[in-house]
Motif scaffolding. Sequence first.
Motif, PDB file in Angstrom:
ATOM      1  N   HIS A 243       0.823  -1.211   0.000  1.00 47.32           N
ATOM      2  CA  HIS A 243       0.000   0.000   0.000  1.00 47.32           C
ATOM      3  C   HIS A 243       0.857   1.261   0.000  1.00 47.32           C
TER       4      HIS A 243
ATOM      5  N   THR B  50       0.474  -6.455  -7.094  1.00 44.60           N
ATOM      6  CA  THR B  50       1.461  -6.286  -6.027  1.00 44.60           C
ATOM      7  C   THR B  50       2.853  -6.662  -6.520  1.00 44.60           C
TER       8      THR B  50
ATOM      9  N   TYR C  21      -2.852  -3.032  -3.092  1.00 47.12           N
ATOM     10  CA  TYR C  21      -3.336  -3.528  -1.810  1.00 47.12           C
ATOM     11  C   TYR C  21      -4.781  -4.017  -1.912  1.00 47.12           C
TER      12      TYR C  21
END
Length: 272
Positions: free
Chosen positions: A159, A190, A216
Amino acid sequence: MPARSRPATPPTQRQATASPTPPHSSTLIGSVQRAMRLLECVAEHQHGAPAKQLAREAGLALPTAYHLLRTLVHEGYLCRDKGLFFLGEAAERLGSSGARQKRRSTVAETLAHWRDAIGVPVYYAMYRDGEIEVVCVSDSPGNPAVEEWADFRETGHAHAIGQCLLAQLDDDARRDHLDRYPVQSITPYTVRDSHSMLRRLERMRRAEPVTERQEYALGTVCAAIPITVGNSAATMAISLPAHQADRLPAATQQLQGALARLLGSLAISISI
């Protein structure tokens, strides 16, 4: 972007409050009132004060004052040295706790202002004692914060908040964090491994915002602005639904432009 942590400070809500009705004297506990007056009197004397002076200032009979002072010393709210009374550790803990609450309230109000001004959820987070900590989140029913579906402390690589905080650390601290919380792919977007993550962090410029798109949480884009106060790393961040991704650059720029004015109030929250 991590979610609003359930036990964390809730969004600021402005509610009208009515003036409390003064309690009937029969509902008050006189000994508590007298003890509080004594504490207030002691607090006004930086270099301490004797019992007779405190009794006079509090408007109490000397035997009553002595009894209450002994009790307050026993409980740690006062201490006695050479016949003078001072605030004790218990009273100082109350004062420091109140100061922390005031600082947290200041940050919450600041976030709420920019939540309303920009129309996005706003987050404030820090890197403290080797951990990513979301200190405060301010959102609204129309612009909710991202749900924390994966522990934000363990997924800092995914994130914007975590990436922004890690980018402010030195290389050893980054590697230590990723050793404790290895990179894992939690969405198709990711980063895949620690080596790639470290390379990305090295390329980030210290003062520039960090953005991530669906790394995220699917359907969410986020941006985090670095705030460095001394050796402490902090960040203010925002999130948007992916279908509003075109708003992200302008919203980030608007918040970044305000940070110079906000830095004073945010810097004090380092000690929260």
